[in-house]
Design an enzyme around this catalytic site. Structure first.
Site, PDB file in Angstrom:
ATOM      1  N   ARG A 181      11.654   3.787   3.537  1.00 52.93           N
ATOM      2  CA  ARG A 181      11.207   2.848   4.581  1.00 52.93           C
ATOM      3  C   ARG A 181      12.402   1.976   4.943  1.00 52.93           C
ATOM      4  O   ARG A 181      13.102   1.468   4.062  1.00 52.93           O
ATOM      5  CB  ARG A 181      10.067   1.980   4.065  1.00 52.93           C
ATOM      6  CG  ARG A 181       9.810   0.770   4.949  1.00 52.93           C
ATOM      7  CD  ARG A 181       8.575   0.027   4.566  1.00 52.93           C
ATOM      8  NE  ARG A 181       7.389   0.782   4.899  1.00 52.93           N
ATOM      9  CZ  ARG A 181       6.152   0.282   4.816  1.00 52.93           C
ATOM     10  NH1 ARG A 181       5.956  -0.952   4.423  1.00 52.93           N
ATOM     11  NH2 ARG A 181       5.116   1.021   5.145  1.00 52.93           N
ATOM     12  N   LYS A 215      26.426  -5.720  -1.851  1.00 56.66           N
ATOM     13  CA  LYS A 215      27.866  -5.930  -2.035  1.00 56.66           C
ATOM     14  C   LYS A 215      28.658  -5.291  -0.899  1.00 56.66           C
ATOM     15  O   LYS A 215      29.869  -5.172  -0.978  1.00 56.66           O
ATOM     16  CB  LYS A 215      28.325  -5.306  -3.355  1.00 56.66           C
ATOM     17  CG  LYS A 215      27.721  -5.888  -4.598  1.00 56.66           C
ATOM     18  CD  LYS A 215      28.346  -5.185  -5.806  1.00 56.66           C
ATOM     19  CE  LYS A 215      27.652  -5.511  -7.097  1.00 56.66           C
ATOM     20  NZ  LYS A 215      28.042  -4.551  -8.154  1.00 56.66           N
ATOM     21  N   HIS A 231       5.382   6.210  11.395  1.00 57.47           N
ATOM     22  CA  HIS A 231       4.905   6.025  10.016  1.00 57.47           C
ATOM     23  C   HIS A 231       3.927   7.187   9.792  1.00 57.47           C
ATOM     24  O   HIS A 231       2.710   7.018   9.826  1.00 57.47           O
ATOM     25  CB  HIS A 231       4.213   4.657   9.924  1.00 57.47           C
ATOM     26  CG  HIS A 231       3.882   4.197   8.543  1.00 57.47           C
ATOM     27  ND1 HIS A 231       3.961   5.002   7.421  1.00 57.47           N
ATOM     28  CD2 HIS A 231       3.449   2.986   8.101  1.00 57.47           C
ATOM     29  CE1 HIS A 231       3.600   4.298   6.361  1.00 57.47           C
ATOM     30  NE2 HIS A 231       3.287   3.075   6.740  1.00 57.47           N
ATOM     31  N   ARG A 255       0.811  -1.218   0.000  1.00 55.87           N
ATOM     32  CA  ARG A 255       0.000   0.000   0.000  1.00 55.87           C
ATOM     33  C   ARG A 255       0.843   1.266   0.000  1.00 55.87           C
ATOM     34  O   ARG A 255       0.608   2.187  -0.788  1.00 55.87           O
ATOM     35  CB  ARG A 255      -0.912   0.031   1.246  1.00 55.87           C
ATOM     36  CG  ARG A 255      -2.141  -0.810   1.130  1.00 55.87           C
ATOM     37  CD  ARG A 255      -2.546  -1.336   2.497  1.00 55.87           C
ATOM     38  NE  ARG A 255      -1.580  -2.344   2.893  1.00 55.87           N
ATOM     39  CZ  ARG A 255      -1.737  -3.641   2.645  1.00 55.87           C
ATOM     40  NH1 ARG A 255      -2.832  -4.076   2.118  1.00 55.87           N
ATOM     41  NH2 ARG A 255      -0.793  -4.508   2.947  1.00 55.87           N
ATOM     42  N   THR A 256       1.809   1.342   0.904  1.00 55.14           N
ATOM     43  CA  THR A 256       2.535   2.612   1.057  1.00 55.14           C
ATOM     44  C   THR A 256       3.326   2.928  -0.210  1.00 55.14           C
ATOM     45  O   THR A 256       3.283   4.046  -0.723  1.00 55.14           O
ATOM     46  CB  THR A 256       3.466   2.528   2.286  1.00 55.14           C
ATOM     47  OG1 THR A 256       2.681   2.140   3.410  1.00 55.14           O
ATOM     48  CG2 THR A 256       4.121   3.863   2.570  1.00 55.14           C
TER      49      THR A 256
END
Ligand code: NCD
Length: 306
Positions: free
Chosen positions: A108, A86, A136, A58-59
């Site tokens: 995020r 890496k 959030h 969703r986000t």
């Protein structure tokens, strides 16, 4: 007026009522514009980098949709195939991406504070799309936007945040903002999933949801965050459901106008039963629709030419 004296949206903890009202009312006007088929194009010529170090449906998609609706473009990087694998440091990855000239970064990350770190090292706006257990903010705003849309205001309304409070950034952003806006906030969940000092935030801890359910105007149900838990926070899933699951039977004394929210993804049959998640009191898909609108408002306020 900018949404924040800072350049970025990192969390709602520092937001006072005026700032919250300002963004939420901007979102309401964008929703109206969108319903009238008038498209704001304030991100024309701008490119936003979506940096999702954790899974998201969703986000991520709603930020991308919001960017496109405002006329901007977005680039998303898959962490699985990036040079972080890496051994490149986060600092170097972010500095190199920034050298390509993005206008903002949505991030995020599983660790609290990563958006703040990026904000500190870059000049462009950074939007926190969820950092660890911390915050959030766009989810908190869209939850409240949805509550206000349903009931006009959250002032003096009773809001129960139910479930895995300990691991929930959604809970924290909701709590900070709801309290500023005059709501009465209750939290409930297994004692092991309720942070010890949570009452200091100004919320009431509830031990039995059956005792309070009849007084609630909103229940925001949280997902059990299996990925953030070592096993052992509660005895079994069945016991969790028996005590804290939102079942049809539990709702028998609820107000008819009770609104049930869930940020998704849902664990059906655990924190919420399908009959409730799909039932008449749920506003879960309204939240998803409003997520795009609220993220448009955030991007517009941070990025539109002043
Ligand atoms: C939430 C998240 O990632 O914090 N989901 C979301 O953004 N809609 C909640 C969750 O994962 O349970």
């Amino acid at each position: 007026m900018q949404i924040s004296p800072e350049k970025s949206l990192l969390g709602l903890r520092s937001f006072n009522r005026d700032r919250l009202d300002f963004i939420l009312s901007h979102a309401r006007s964008l929703k109206q514009l969108y319903a009238d088929n008038t498209h704001a194009r304030s991100l024309q010529g701008k490119t936003v980098l979506n940096l999702f170090f954790e899974p998201s449906t969703r986000t991520r998609v709603s930020f991308e949709t919001a960017i496109k609706r405002l006329g901007g473009s977005s680039v998303a990087i898959s962490m699985e195939t990036s040079s972080l694998k890496k051994g490149e440091t986060l600092f170097d990855t972010v500095k190199n991406l920034d050298a390509m000239g993005f206008d903002a970064i949505v991030v995020r990350h599983r660790n609290a504070g990563v958006p703040h770190f990026i904000d500190h090292i870059l000049d462009v706006p950074v939007i926190n799309a969820g950092d660890g257990f911390n915050e959030h903010p766009s989810q908190g705003l869209l939850d409240i936007f949805t509550m206000q849309e349903q009931r006009g205001s959250v002032e003096n309304r009773n809001v129960l945040i139910l479930g895995d409070i300990l691991h929930s950034r959604v809970a924290r952003s909701n709590i900070w903002a709801l309290l500023q806006l005059g709501a009465k906030v209750f939290v409930a969940g297994p004692p092991t999933l309720i942070p010890a000092n949570i009452a200091d935030m100004g919320v009431t801890v509830v031990h039995s949801i059956d005792d309070v359910i009849s007084q609630m105007d909103f229940i925001n149900v949280l997902r059990i965050q299996y990925e953030r838990q070592d096993l052992g926070y509660f005895p079994t899933i069945r016991e969790y459901r028996d005590q804290f699951g939102l079942t049809q039977e539990r709702l028998k004394d609820a107000k008819p106008e009770l609104c049930i929210l869930h940020p998704g993804p849902i664990n059906r049959g655990i924190e919420i039963d399908s009959a409730v998640a799909d039932g008449p009191n749920n506003v879960i898909l309204n939240q998803v629709t409003n997520g795009v609108i609220v993220r448009m408002a955030i991007l517009d306020l941070l990025l539109a030419p002043k």
